[in-house]
Scaffold this motif. Structure first.
Motif, short mmCIF file in Angstrom:
data_model
loop_
_atom_site.label_atom_id
_atom_site.label_comp_id
_atom_site.label_asym_id
_atom_site.label_seq_id
_atom_site.Cartn_x
_atom_site.Cartn_y
_atom_site.Cartn_z
N GLU A 47 37.24 46.53 56.00
CA GLU A 47 38.28 47.14 55.18
C GLU A 47 39.52 46.26 55.10
N ARG A 48 39.57 45.19 55.88
CA ARG A 48 40.73 44.31 55.84
C ARG A 48 40.54 43.22 54.79
N THR A 49 41.59 43.05 53.97
CA THR A 49 41.53 42.12 52.86
C THR A 49 42.43 40.91 53.11
N ILE A 50 41.86 39.73 52.88
CA ILE A 50 42.61 38.47 52.96
C ILE A 50 42.68 37.92 51.54
N LEU A 51 43.89 37.75 51.03
CA LEU A 51 44.09 37.28 49.66
C LEU A 51 44.62 35.85 49.67
N ILE A 52 43.91 34.95 48.96
CA ILE A 52 44.31 33.55 48.86
C ILE A 52 44.83 33.31 47.45
N VAL A 53 46.01 32.71 47.34
CA VAL A 53 46.63 32.48 46.03
C VAL A 53 47.01 31.01 45.89
N ASP A 54 46.45 30.35 44.87
CA ASP A 54 46.80 28.93 44.62
C ASP A 54 46.44 28.61 43.18
N ASP A 55 47.35 27.94 42.46
CA ASP A 55 47.09 27.63 41.06
C ASP A 55 46.27 26.35 40.90
N GLU A 56 46.00 25.64 42.01
CA GLU A 56 45.14 24.46 41.96
C GLU A 56 43.69 24.91 42.21
N GLU A 57 42.86 24.79 41.19
CA GLU A 57 41.50 25.33 41.24
C GLU A 57 40.69 24.77 42.41
N THR A 58 40.77 23.47 42.62
CA THR A 58 39.98 22.85 43.68
C THR A 58 40.41 23.36 45.05
N THR A 59 41.72 23.44 45.25
CA THR A 59 42.24 23.93 46.53
C THR A 59 41.84 25.38 46.75
N LEU A 60 41.99 26.20 45.71
CA LEU A 60 41.65 27.62 45.83
C LEU A 60 40.17 27.79 46.17
N ARG A 61 39.32 27.03 45.51
CA ARG A 61 37.88 27.13 45.76
C ARG A 61 37.55 26.71 47.19
N ALA A 67 40.43 35.96 45.95
CA ALA A 67 41.08 34.73 45.48
C ALA A 67 41.81 35.02 44.17
N ALA A 68 42.99 34.41 44.01
CA ALA A 68 43.78 34.56 42.79
C ALA A 68 44.33 33.20 42.39
N ALA A 69 44.20 32.87 41.09
CA ALA A 69 44.65 31.57 40.60
C ALA A 69 46.11 31.59 40.15
N SER A 70 46.76 32.73 40.29
CA SER A 70 48.17 32.84 39.90
C SER A 70 48.81 34.02 40.62
N ALA A 71 50.15 34.04 40.60
CA ALA A 71 50.87 35.15 41.20
C ALA A 71 50.55 36.45 40.47
N GLY A 72 50.39 36.37 39.14
CA GLY A 72 50.06 37.55 38.35
C GLY A 72 48.73 38.16 38.79
N GLU A 73 47.72 37.30 38.99
CA GLU A 73 46.42 37.79 39.45
C GLU A 73 46.55 38.40 40.84
N ALA A 74 47.37 37.80 41.67
CA ALA A 74 47.57 38.29 43.03
C ALA A 74 48.18 39.69 43.01
N LEU A 75 49.16 39.91 42.12
CA LEU A 75 49.81 41.22 42.02
C LEU A 75 48.84 42.27 41.50
N GLN A 76 47.93 41.86 40.61
CA GLN A 76 46.91 42.79 40.12
C GLN A 76 46.00 43.23 41.27
N THR A 77 45.64 42.28 42.13
CA THR A 77 44.81 42.60 43.30
C THR A 77 45.56 43.55 44.22
N ALA A 78 46.86 43.27 44.41
CA ALA A 78 47.67 44.10 45.30
C ALA A 78 47.84 45.52 44.76
N GLN A 79 47.79 45.67 43.44
CA GLN A 79 47.88 47.00 42.84
C GLN A 79 46.57 47.78 43.06
#
Length: 258
Positions: A4-18, A36-48
């Motif tokens: 149930e614990r979620t770890i969210l990774i956020v980075d706009d560099e595709e290679t690094t994120l992958r 994984a989120a490629a932007s802050a916007g995606e990260a906030l969507q996950t957090a919602q």
């Protein structure tokens, strides 16, 4: 700690994120949800959509910085333990990061061992914080005040309290506890109330309810078993007393705080 614990990774560099995502997925081996989120916007969507327990975020992103992302998440009511990633060795954002409670600062390229070690530390901190929050919800302030003032109690009263705490899972009487501390029951009753501010029966009930609340919040044990563990002979009577003190049934209390 569990799935149930979620770890969210956020980075706009595709290679690094992958790369970060794959490293953590292999390490987690299904024990945690890795997002994984490629932007802050995606990260906030996950957090919602779900609670984020650990956030690993790049600090320099086009929409907003990693620190701004943390602030946005905090305003949403999310309080993940955060790790910051940066391609720069200088820590320009130290004061803001400290204010936001960032646990660690990782310089890119991040070593796999360092990443995993930092995430494990973050999970441990988050788990500790969650437990502290649960214990706070279960705490009885009258009992908490008593624990702080225990030095003002005489040995018989303290010994009586200790005896009660050790035998919480069964019925006990004032006479039994008084005999344990070698005092007349009437006298023990008077000094117990005088030094604790609670009658013997009220103290026992508050301790039982507090123990029950801790079990309701930290386990999936059925209410009937919790009643027995807290020293109540029937679940019906336990439900009645619990509602008198908390304004909710044990089941409602558990659902409201999950």
């Amino acid at each position: 700690m569990d799935k149930e614990r979620t770890i969210l990774i956020v980075d706009d560099e595709e290679t690094t994120l992958r790369g970060l995502t794959k490293s953590l997925e292999v390490w987690a081996d299904g024990r945690f949800r890795i997002r994984a989120a490629a932007s802050a916007g995606e990260a906030l969507q996950t957090a919602q959509a779900e609670k984020v327990h650990v956030l690993v975020t790049d600090i320099c992103m086009p929409e907003m910085t990693g620190l701004e992302l943390i602030e946005e998440m905090q305003q949403m009511g999310q309080q993940p333990v955060s790790l910051i990633l940066s391609g720069h060795s200088e820590f320009e954002f130290a004061q803001t990061a400290i204010r936001l409670g960032v646990l660690n600062y990782l310089v890119k390229p991040v070593q796999k061992k360092k990443l995993i070690q930092s995430v494990e530390e973050a999970l441990e901190k988050e788990f500790t914080q969650e437990r502290a929050g649960i214990m706070q919800k279960a705490a009885d302030h009258s009992l908490a005040d008593l624990e702080q003032d225990h030095k003002q109690m005489t040995s018989p009263v303290q010994a009586g309290k200790d005896y009660i705490d050790l035998h919480m899972d069964r019925q006990m009487t004032l006479k039994e506890v008084a005999e344990h501390v070698h005092l007349n029951p009437s006298y023990f009753s008077v000094i117990f109330k005088d030094q604790t501010g609670l009658t013997f029966s009220e103290y026992v009930t508050r301790k039982r309810i507090q123990k029950a609340k801790q079990l309701l919040l930290t386990t999936t044990i059925p209410v009937a078993e919790i009643a027995e563990t807290a020293g109540y002979q029937t679940a019906k009577y336990f439900n009645k007393i619990f509602k008198e003190y908390e304004g909710l049934t044990p089941g409602q209390f558990r659902r409201n705080h999950k």
